[in-house]
Design a protein around this motif. Structure first.
Motif, PDB file in Angstrom:
ATOM      1  N   GLN A 130      35.291  37.546  32.450  1.00  0.00           N
ATOM      2  CA  GLN A 130      35.348  37.048  33.830  1.00  0.00           C
ATOM      3  C   GLN A 130      36.700  36.399  34.111  1.00  0.00           C
ATOM      4  O   GLN A 130      37.299  36.609  35.153  1.00  0.00           O
ATOM      5  CB  GLN A 130      34.261  35.988  34.039  1.00  0.00           C
ATOM      6  CG  GLN A 130      32.864  36.487  33.820  1.00  0.00           C
ATOM      7  CD  GLN A 130      32.200  36.868  35.106  1.00  0.00           C
ATOM      8  OE1 GLN A 130      32.179  36.099  36.043  1.00  0.00           O
ATOM      9  NE2 GLN A 130      31.654  38.043  35.168  1.00  0.00           N
ATOM     10  N   ILE A 131      37.150  35.601  33.159  1.00  0.00           N
ATOM     11  CA  ILE A 131      38.381  34.845  33.400  1.00  0.00           C
ATOM     12  C   ILE A 131      39.602  35.741  33.271  1.00  0.00           C
ATOM     13  O   ILE A 131      40.503  35.697  34.097  1.00  0.00           O
ATOM     14  CB  ILE A 131      38.455  33.623  32.459  1.00  0.00           C
ATOM     15  CG1 ILE A 131      37.331  32.652  32.803  1.00  0.00           C
ATOM     16  CG2 ILE A 131      39.809  32.933  32.569  1.00  0.00           C
ATOM     17  CD1 ILE A 131      37.232  31.455  31.914  1.00  0.00           C
ATOM     18  N   LYS A 132      39.603  36.594  32.236  1.00  0.00           N
ATOM     19  CA  LYS A 132      40.744  37.501  32.070  1.00  0.00           C
ATOM     20  C   LYS A 132      40.832  38.497  33.219  1.00  0.00           C
ATOM     21  O   LYS A 132      41.902  38.863  33.657  1.00  0.00           O
ATOM     22  CB  LYS A 132      40.609  38.272  30.756  1.00  0.00           C
ATOM     23  CG  LYS A 132      41.182  37.545  29.567  1.00  0.00           C
ATOM     24  CD  LYS A 132      42.536  38.092  29.136  1.00  0.00           C
ATOM     25  CE  LYS A 132      43.170  37.101  28.221  1.00  0.00           C
ATOM     26  NZ  LYS A 132      44.070  37.591  27.234  1.00  0.00           N
ATOM     27  N   LYS A 184      39.979  38.073  36.170  1.00  0.00           N
ATOM     28  CA  LYS A 184      40.339  37.384  37.407  1.00  0.00           C
ATOM     29  C   LYS A 184      39.386  37.674  38.554  1.00  0.00           C
ATOM     30  O   LYS A 184      39.735  37.483  39.701  1.00  0.00           O
ATOM     31  CB  LYS A 184      41.766  37.742  37.827  1.00  0.00           C
ATOM     32  CG  LYS A 184      42.772  37.330  36.784  1.00  0.00           C
ATOM     33  CD  LYS A 184      44.111  37.898  37.061  1.00  0.00           C
ATOM     34  CE  LYS A 184      45.075  37.467  35.974  1.00  0.00           C
ATOM     35  NZ  LYS A 184      46.396  37.970  36.171  1.00  0.00           N
ATOM     36  N   LYS A 185      38.223  38.186  38.203  1.00  0.00           N
ATOM     37  CA  LYS A 185      37.240  38.408  39.262  1.00  0.00           C
ATOM     38  C   LYS A 185      35.994  37.617  38.907  1.00  0.00           C
ATOM     39  O   LYS A 185      35.006  38.171  38.460  1.00  0.00           O
ATOM     40  CB  LYS A 185      36.921  39.898  39.384  1.00  0.00           C
ATOM     41  CG  LYS A 185      38.088  40.676  39.911  1.00  0.00           C
ATOM     42  CD  LYS A 185      37.687  41.939  40.624  1.00  0.00           C
ATOM     43  CE  LYS A 185      38.867  42.537  41.361  1.00  0.00           C
ATOM     44  NZ  LYS A 185      40.090  42.603  40.524  1.00  0.00           N
ATOM     45  N   PRO A 186      36.056  36.323  39.077  1.00  0.00           N
ATOM     46  CA  PRO A 186      34.928  35.514  38.673  1.00  0.00           C
ATOM     47  C   PRO A 186      33.690  35.885  39.471  1.00  0.00           C
ATOM     48  O   PRO A 186      33.703  35.855  40.690  1.00  0.00           O
ATOM     49  CB  PRO A 186      35.373  34.089  38.979  1.00  0.00           C
ATOM     50  CG  PRO A 186      36.483  34.215  39.932  1.00  0.00           C
ATOM     51  CD  PRO A 186      37.118  35.530  39.717  1.00  0.00           C
ATOM     52  N   GLN A 206      32.141  35.570  29.439  1.00  0.00           N
ATOM     53  CA  GLN A 206      32.937  34.587  30.183  1.00  0.00           C
ATOM     54  C   GLN A 206      34.432  34.906  30.087  1.00  0.00           C
ATOM     55  O   GLN A 206      35.161  34.786  31.063  1.00  0.00           O
ATOM     56  CB  GLN A 206      32.622  33.171  29.658  1.00  0.00           C
ATOM     57  CG  GLN A 206      33.373  32.053  30.356  1.00  0.00           C
ATOM     58  CD  GLN A 206      32.913  31.841  31.801  1.00  0.00           C
ATOM     59  OE1 GLN A 206      32.785  32.785  32.576  1.00  0.00           O
ATOM     60  NE2 GLN A 206      32.660  30.602  32.168  1.00  0.00           N
ATOM     61  N   GLU A 207      34.871  35.315  28.925  1.00  0.00           N
ATOM     62  CA  GLU A 207      36.283  35.632  28.754  1.00  0.00           C
ATOM     63  C   GLU A 207      36.671  36.790  29.672  1.00  0.00           C
ATOM     64  O   GLU A 207      37.742  36.811  30.270  1.00  0.00           O
ATOM     65  CB  GLU A 207      36.585  35.996  27.305  1.00  0.00           C
ATOM     66  CG  GLU A 207      38.035  35.698  26.942  1.00  0.00           C
ATOM     67  CD  GLU A 207      38.738  36.831  26.255  1.00  0.00           C
ATOM     68  OE1 GLU A 207      38.163  37.945  26.229  1.00  0.00           O
ATOM     69  OE2 GLU A 207      39.847  36.627  25.755  1.00  0.00           O
ATOM     70  N   TYR A 224      30.596  33.418  36.051  1.00  0.00           N
ATOM     71  CA  TYR A 224      31.715  32.473  35.926  1.00  0.00           C
ATOM     72  C   TYR A 224      31.282  31.021  36.119  1.00  0.00           C
ATOM     73  O   TYR A 224      31.562  30.152  35.316  1.00  0.00           O
ATOM     74  CB  TYR A 224      32.805  32.868  36.923  1.00  0.00           C
ATOM     75  CG  TYR A 224      33.901  31.848  37.065  1.00  0.00           C
ATOM     76  CD1 TYR A 224      34.864  31.704  36.081  1.00  0.00           C
ATOM     77  CD2 TYR A 224      33.969  31.030  38.184  1.00  0.00           C
ATOM     78  CE1 TYR A 224      35.871  30.771  36.213  1.00  0.00           C
ATOM     79  CE2 TYR A 224      34.970  30.094  38.320  1.00  0.00           C
ATOM     80  CZ  TYR A 224      35.917  29.969  37.338  1.00  0.00           C
ATOM     81  OH  TYR A 224      36.901  29.034  37.484  1.00  0.00           O
TER      82      TYR A 224
END
Lengths: 438, 274
Positions: B156-158, B160-162, B153-154, B166
């Protein structure tokens, strides 16, 4: 001037979030103060009659009325390059050029938020209204642009009320809230810092507050504005130089200043991570140019999203709204057709005016000639004769005028206009003066 | 009778695993509910099986690898179900249920002649030792799963391409704090297990600590988790670093639990005997 073609062209030239990355948009964005200097320059170009400029975080678009579309496009491009001191080839690929109906359609779609990064977001209409007001204040917009923009507003209103786009209008701020929830889970009791108190940032803050964000700090270049916004959210106004300390107390930072370089860099934030005991920190950078150095994203448990990054999060919602967007596009197309008819009718008007002017000048000349030779008629009789000649002229011209306004087949209209001008020799004796164009 | 019963347990867990994984894709609450019920059914029937084995033999069935693995599967499922009641964390099932099923299937393929004759294994201190160690390990396994999910999950968020994960994975804070809770539980259990183990050793062999490889490696594992917890409380280690640490800790744990038995020698060899 050739009468068998459209005389006035509507030309749109610009770039948006789809065609250009944030770096280029940053470089070309115009502040409202810039616009005052730019627009008179644009209307000063040969062929260009009217102009306005739309500049938001997501788009920079020139909308002009010109007699020479391709020439004007080239001139605006090189003007942009000069104004920004950037070689044209660096951004030319990002520019799109639309003419006539395509340009009109584009304006309508933008106003209806069908072209927005966040489909259906409500802010764009207000931004266009402001841009239009600016151009009327500068007197760079005229009959055609004013009409075009009013039509755009009514199309936008229809799209909003007749489609579901606005219902699930997820704005940037909504996307930011969603992301914050993926980081913090629950926003209840979290703290937020607003750097720069622009409308968009305040909107985002509103969303956060609705979701439970409590401790609020507002920093703004003009402290008065910071105080004003802070009061609204029961927050604390702080000075710009207090931002570093402010970062220790909050979880979410929304930045939207007009600064031309980064306000916070990796070096500023890195030491704070430990002082914050590694608590997650989420930067939402809605400023163009950006305020927050994207490098900060590298720091542990720190997340930086700029406006383009948020786009990636929003894209997933697009599918749902696509059918509504189709409906919206249909409304836009209707508007384009209606405006096209109006515009074409505008071009008929000069011919009709020229025709009437010619008849009137003949009538006056002949009347004067006749009446000067006879002294026996009374004042009343003179008036009667005058009225008679007016009436004859009107009766004769009535049918051609009606015909020109509604020739039945629009595609033949140019032919009729042309024939009329030749038949009455309107282009040679000076009676077809250029005043007729309005 | 035992075999049929065992098939039932494996069947429940397998279906539950399918359900949990399907939930990850389809995101229908009903599927999650069914999967959760199936796992409960599997857990309860295995509990019944375990109790009946205990009654038969008078001590815990941990005398060969097959039995040990069964107990592993049982404790992982149990700890997970406990977590599921306490916290809403639906996707974790997609990690735990297949893990449980995998362990069960692997165990059921192993030979299972269990003859517990060693008199040293008949001691009242053995039961709390084994139970707390197994529950502790299961908590650490859950923490490991959470750490992996956290890192996904991190990313995905870091990044920026969920993408796919996500939407489906819970928030970072939730994953992190649940990971903390499971490590705290696991750590307490491991501590209790080591203390009761020492007491047991004193009673059976006359010394608390004998530098047996199992003991040494348990201490290493204990120290890793102790560091993680200490750093978290002292300087707020959380998020990514804590997740990586939880993964390292679990690797050490696996080695302590199985690796030591296969590669080194010591006085725990009976429970991984084939």
């Amino acid at each position: 001037m050739s009468r068998d073609q459209r005389i006035m062209h509507i030309l749109l030239i610009g770039l948006n979030h789809k065609s250009a990355p944030v770096e280029i948009r940053e470089c070309l964005a115009f502040s409202p103060e810039d616009v005052g200097g730019v627009l008179p320059n644009v209307t000063g170009m040969p062929d260009i009659k009217e102009a306005m400029l739309i500049s938001t975080c997501n788009r920079v678009e020139f909308l002009v009325v010109t007699e020479n579309a391709s020439g004007s496009a080239q001139e605006i491009k090189s003007f942009l390059a000069d104004f920004r001191n950037t070689p044209l080839h660096e951004f030319e690929k990002s520019l799109y050029v639309r003419e006539d109906d395509d340009a009109v359609r584009h304006v309508f779609r933008v106003a209806s938020s069908l072209d927005s990064m966040v489909l259906g977001e409500p802010q764009i209409l207000g931004q266009i209204k402001t841009a239009h007001r600016l151009s009327t204040e500068l007197e760079t917009s005229g009959v055609i642009l004013n009409r075009l923009l009013h039509k755009a507003f009514s199309v936008a209103k229809r799209v909003r009320t007749e489609t579901g786009i606005a219902d699930h209008a997820v704005s940037i701020s909504y996307a930011a809230v969603e992301l914050a929830k993926k980081i913090f889970d629950d926003l209840e009791g979290k703290g937020a810092l607003l750097i720069g108190a622009g409308e968009m940032a305040v909107l985002a803050l509103e969303h956060l507050v609705k979701n439970g964000v409590k401790r609020i700090f507002v920093a703004n270049r003009t402290f008065e504005r910071a105080v004003e916004v802070a009061e609204r959210f029961k927050g604390t106004p702080i000075l710009f130089k207090e931002i570093g300390d402010g970062l220790l107390d909050v979880d979410i930072v929304i930045s939207s200043t007009g600064a031309s370089s980064y306000i916070l860099t990796y070096k500023d934030v890195k030491p704070l991570v430990r002082r914050r005991r590694n608590r997650p920190l989420f930067f939402i950078d809605i400023a163009v140019p950006r305020d927050i150095d994207p490098d900060i994203n590298r720091a542990n448990n720190v997340y930086v999203y700029d406006i383009d990054d948020l786009k990636g999060v929003i894209d997933k919602n697009i599918e749902k709204r696509e059918t509504e967007a189709t409906k919206g596009d249909r409304i836009v197309d209707e508007g384009v057709i209606q405006f096209g008819k109006w515009l074409e009718a505008q071009e008929v008007t000069p011919t009709i005016v020229a025709l009437r002017n010619k008849a009137e000048s003949i009538r006056k000349k002949e009347l004067a000639k006749t009446l000067s030779g006879t002294k026996s008629i009374s004042e009343k009789e003179r008036a009667d004769i005058d009225r008679l000649t007016i009436s004859i002229c009107n009766k004769i011209l009535h049918d051609p005028t009606i015909f020109l306004k509604r020739p039945g087949r629009w595609d033949k209209r140019d032919l009729y206009v042309n024939a009329t001008r030749k038949l009455f020799n309107l282009d040679e004796n000076g009676s077809a003066n250029e005043n007729g164009q309005d | 009778m035992n075999d049929v019963w065992l098939m039932l347990v494996v069947g429940f867990c397998l279906l539950s695993a399918v359900g949990y994984v399907a939930y990850l894709f389809v995101q229908k609450r009903r599927i999650h509910k069914i999967a959760s019920m199936l796992l409960w059914a599997g857990f309860i029937s295995q509990t019944i099986l375990l109790i009946s084995q205990c009654m038969d033999r008078g001590n815990l069935p941990v005398h060969n690898l097959r039995e040990t693995l069964f107990l592993c599967a049982w404790s992982v499922a149990g700890v997970f179900l406990f977590f599921q009641i306490k916290f809403r964390l639906m996707v974790l099932g997609a990690f735990v249920a297949p893990l449980t099923t995998g362990i069960l299937i692997a165990a059921s393929m192993l030979p299972g002649e269990s003859v517990a004759t060693d008199p040293t294994l008949k001691n009242i201190w053995l039961i709390p030792h084994v139970v707390s160690i197994f529950l502790g390990n299961a908590s650490f396994a859950v923490a490991f799963g959470l750490a992996v999910i956290y890192l996904i999950q991190e990313r995905q968020i870091k990044g920026k391409k969920p993408g796919f994960f996500y939407r489906r994975l819970p928030s970072l804070t939730r994953l992190d704090s649940m990971g903390y809770v499971s490590i705290a539980i696991g750590f307490s259990m491991l501590t209790i297990g080591m203390v009761t183990g020492a007491i047991y050793a004193q009673l059976v062999w006359g010394r608390y600590w004998s530098w047996d490889p199992k003991e040494v490696w348990s201490l290493i594992t204990w120290l890793i988790y102790a560091t993680l917890l200490h750093e978290r409380l002292a300087v707020g280690w959380q998020g990514r670093r804590a997740a990586i640490m939880a993964i390292i800790g679990f690797a050490a744990l696996l080695f302590t639990f199985f690796g030591v038995n296969f590669l080194l020698e010591g006085h725990h060899e009976s429970f991984t005997r084939l």
